[in-house]
Motif scaffolding. Structure first.
Motif, PDB file in Angstrom:
ATOM      1  N   VAL A  36       0.869  -1.179   0.000  1.00 35.87           N
ATOM      2  CA  VAL A  36       0.000   0.000   0.000  1.00 35.87           C
ATOM      3  C   VAL A  36       0.902   1.223   0.000  1.00 35.87           C
ATOM      4  O   VAL A  36       1.773   1.362   0.878  1.00 35.87           O
ATOM      5  N   ASP A  37       0.718   2.067  -1.007  1.00 33.46           N
ATOM      6  CA  ASP A  37       1.540   3.279  -1.140  1.00 33.46           C
ATOM      7  C   ASP A  37       3.032   2.959  -1.069  1.00 33.46           C
ATOM      8  O   ASP A  37       3.831   3.693  -0.466  1.00 33.46           O
ATOM      9  N   VAL A  46       2.891  -4.947   2.694  1.00 31.52           N
ATOM     10  CA  VAL A  46       1.842  -5.256   3.671  1.00 31.52           C
ATOM     11  C   VAL A  46       2.248  -6.476   4.489  1.00 31.52           C
ATOM     12  O   VAL A  46       2.512  -7.550   3.932  1.00 31.52           O
ATOM     13  N   GLN A  47       2.306  -6.307   5.800  1.00 29.06           N
ATOM     14  CA  GLN A  47       2.701  -7.403   6.686  1.00 29.06           C
ATOM     15  C   GLN A  47       1.505  -8.210   7.183  1.00 29.06           C
ATOM     16  O   GLN A  47       1.623  -9.387   7.483  1.00 29.06           O
ATOM     17  N   VAL A  77      -4.666  -1.836   7.176  1.00 30.25           N
ATOM     18  CA  VAL A  77      -5.583  -0.822   7.703  1.00 30.25           C
ATOM     19  C   VAL A  77      -4.804   0.406   8.160  1.00 30.25           C
ATOM     20  O   VAL A  77      -5.180   1.550   7.883  1.00 30.25           O
ATOM     21  N   GLN A  78      -3.717   0.157   8.864  1.00 30.56           N
ATOM     22  CA  GLN A  78      -2.890   1.273   9.357  1.00 30.56           C
ATOM     23  C   GLN A  78      -2.332   2.097   8.205  1.00 30.56           C
ATOM     24  O   GLN A  78      -2.374   3.343   8.228  1.00 30.56           O
ATOM     25  N   LEU A  79      -1.822   1.422   7.171  1.00 29.45           N
ATOM     26  CA  LEU A  79      -1.242   2.134   6.031  1.00 29.45           C
ATOM     27  C   LEU A  79      -2.300   2.971   5.306  1.00 29.45           C
ATOM     28  O   LEU A  79      -2.038   4.112   4.897  1.00 29.45           O
ATOM     29  N   VAL A  80      -3.491   2.394   5.136  1.00 25.84           N
ATOM     30  CA  VAL A  80      -4.562   3.108   4.442  1.00 25.84           C
ATOM     31  C   VAL A  80      -5.009   4.330   5.242  1.00 25.84           C
ATOM     32  O   VAL A  80      -5.161   5.436   4.700  1.00 25.84           O
ATOM     33  N   GLU A  81      -5.226   4.155   6.528  1.00 25.45           N
ATOM     34  CA  GLU A  81      -5.853   5.207   7.323  1.00 25.45           C
ATOM     35  C   GLU A  81      -4.868   6.250   7.816  1.00 25.45           C
ATOM     36  O   GLU A  81      -5.288   7.348   8.203  1.00 25.45           O
ATOM     37  N   ALA A  84      -0.743  -2.234  -4.534  1.00 16.11           N
ATOM     38  CA  ALA A  84      -0.008  -3.109  -5.453  1.00 16.11           C
ATOM     39  C   ALA A  84      -0.573  -4.513  -5.297  1.00 16.11           C
ATOM     40  O   ALA A  84      -0.539  -5.085  -4.201  1.00 16.11           O
ATOM     41  N   VAL A  85      -1.116  -5.054  -6.387  1.00 19.11           N
ATOM     42  CA  VAL A  85      -1.787  -6.351  -6.310  1.00 19.11           C
ATOM     43  C   VAL A  85      -1.245  -7.278  -7.392  1.00 19.11           C
ATOM     44  O   VAL A  85      -0.771  -6.838  -8.446  1.00 19.11           O
ATOM     45  N   GLY A  86      -1.342  -8.588  -7.108  1.00 18.28           N
ATOM     46  CA  GLY A  86      -0.973  -9.587  -8.093  1.00 18.28           C
ATOM     47  C   GLY A  86       0.466  -9.455  -8.533  1.00 18.28           C
ATOM     48  O   GLY A  86       1.362  -9.126  -7.757  1.00 18.28           O
ATOM     49  N   GLN A  87       0.686  -9.697  -9.819  1.00 14.98           N
ATOM     50  CA  GLN A  87       2.034  -9.682 -10.383  1.00 14.98           C
ATOM     51  C   GLN A  87       2.314  -8.316 -11.022  1.00 14.98           C
ATOM     52  O   GLN A  87       2.343  -8.173 -12.236  1.00 14.98           O
TER      53      GLN A  87
END
Length: 496
Positions: free
Chosen positions: A431-432, A436-437, A443-447, A457-460
């Motif tokens: 995220v940004d 993501v751990q 949630v923390q990164l988003v908020e 960042a998702v998938g490949q």
């Protein structure tokens, strides 16, 4: 044909008479220690993690122990919201509550709300595991009838196998007494004491069933007696290789007469990190020698997987490992401080818990679990998304510090997430720009982010972008449209 049917009927009656006679020869009738268990269970809906499935009813068996508790299988009471028991030979049902449960070994302990119902009962005692080919008697309440069933058989073999309920690799005992649904949780007796607890049958085989053997039951009971809960089955999280190849033994400089297992790889978070190395040969664990085929002696003439040399110890124990390293024998000590699930990126099947989830801008995030994959139904391992199945049972790379794998399971369509409506079942890598751990970390990164855009960042190598202010403003409308009770699960609401 008539003669054969009559002969079969006579033989069946004789067998039943012999079984009942064997029970009646005991000092006290063990049937008076038996309960039929009635449950109402409600399982989570992993495709809609804020919802529950329809309640279902089930039955099982249980027995009173000399600690005043009723033992049964964990799968009998898994996800149960209401449990009752009925004593053998009596009409009334009584409410009970779960005292302790271990889904790995498929065992649970129950306590009646009204303990006076136990006043005139004679409890059963946990005995030892008898030799193979010993006669045993299985007691329980199989489906197809309401009264107690008593069947006789023999203990066929004892070895490690996957438990059907949990998939855990643990010591099990095979018996040839008839086992049917409803028998689960009933005792298997040898000379009046419990040799094991009925666990599972094999649907396509006649009179082949399995019980949780006495050593596993005793390990569970002793642990619960110590602090009121079961602390887990210790694991050292490493993979090993058999040493049946003379060339491999020579390469490892293994002396003649030495046997064991070559360490192939350690989990990055293994309790043995920094103590045991790759290419070490584990010769013995706590004085128990390991053979080149990966087995140890359980009893004279019986062998099982070397994992039992670890599993038989309680959590927190420190035990010696004899190793062969660089042409010499050394001894090291390992503290068994982690349960089998502690290092799993994808948890095994779980019970009595609800899935975590987080909804942001209509995107539904949840941890990847075996239960989520199993929501694809029968033969889910062939139907669930292939990109997610690949994470099962794998050992992460050394630099992978994730606590769990977070996925974007699907999108609740809304104008705020136009362009992403068809995205589903993708691993969220970052995220940004930050890895993501865990779901709580996501949630923390988003908020806590301050940029006007949130980039997932998702998938490949793919990215998904939402406008932060619009995503926040859309929550109430999305919740109303899709009947969401909350934007996150209870554990994330409390900050756990």
């Amino acid at each position: 044909m008539t003669i054969n049917l009559r002969l079969l009927a006579v033989l069946s009656l004789l067998c039943l008479s012999c079984t009942l006679a064997a029970v009646e020869e005991l000092e006290s009738d063990p049937r008076d220690s038996l309960f039929k268990i009635f449950t109402v269970a409600t399982k989570p809906d992993y495709q809609q993690p804020w919802a529950m499935q329809r309640p279902s009813q089930g039955t099982g068996s249980g027995a009173l122990l000399d600690n005043g508790l009723i033992i049964t299988n964990a799968h009998v009471i898994a996800d149960a919201t209401f449990i009752q028991v009925r004593r053998h030979g009596q009409p009334e049902r009584h409410r009970v509550h779960v005292v302790a449960v271990d889904h790995a070994s498929d065992l649970a302990l129950l306590r009646p709300e009204d303990e006076s119902i136990l006043a005139d009962m004679v409890p059963l005692t946990l005995g030892e595991l008898p030799p193979t080919n010993s006669e045993v008697i299985a007691l329980g309440f199989p489906t197809g009838g309401d009264s107690l069933s008593t069947t006789r058989g023999v203990l066929s073999r004892v070895e490690h196998r996957r438990y059907a309920h949990s998939g855990y690799w643990l010591l099990a005992a095979q018996i040839d007494a008839a086992i049917n649904p409803g028998n689960s949780g009933g005792p298997v007796l040898h000379q009046g004491t419990i040799a094991g607890i009925v666990m599972q049958g094999i649907g396509n085989a006649d009179n082949i069933g399995y019980m949780v053997p006495a050593p596993v039951v005793r390990r569970f009971l002793n642990d619960v007696a110590n602090d009121g809960q079961f602390d887990g089955w210790p694991a050292i999280d490493l993979t090993t290789q058999n040493l049946e190849s003379p060339a491999l033994r020579s390469y490892l400089q293994l002396a003649p007469g030495k046997t064991g297992q070559r360490v192939m790889r350690l989990h990055p978070h293994s309790v043995a990190q920094g103590i045991i190395r790759e290419n070490d040969v584990i010769l013995a664990i706590d004085g128990v020698d390991i053979a080149d085929d990966g087995t140890i002696e359980l009893r004279m003439g019986e062998r099982t997987h070397w994992a039992w040399a670890v599993q038989r110890h309680p959590m927190g124990a420190t035990i010696p490992f004899d190793l062969w390293r660089d042409g010499a024998r050394i001894t090291v000590e390992v503290t068994l401080s982690k349960d089998r699930e502690d290092n799993q990126l994808v948890p095994g099947q779980r019970f009595d818990v609800r899935p975590d989830f987080y909804v942001y801008g209509g995107l539904i995030f949840t941890p990847l679990t075996r239960d989520f994959l199993a929501s694809w139904g029968r033969e889910w391992w062939t139907r669930a998304p292939r990109n997610l199945l690949g994470y099962l049972d794998g050992i992460p790379d050394e630099g992978d510090l994730r606590e769990e794998i977070v996925i974007l399971m699907r999108v609740l369509p809304h104008r705020v997430n136009l362009g992403w409506h068809g995205v589903n079942n993708q691993v969220v890598e970052a995220v940004d720009g930050e890895t993501v751990q865990s779901l709580a970390h996501l949630v923390q990164l988003v908020e806590e982010g301050e940029d006007p855009y949130v980039v997932f960042a998702v998938g490949q190598g793919g990215i998904m972008v939402l406008e932060r202010a619009e995503a926040v403003a859309a929550l109430a409308e999305i919740a109303h449209t899709y009947r969401l009770p909350a934007d996150r699960s209870a554990g994330l609401q409390s900050g756990e």
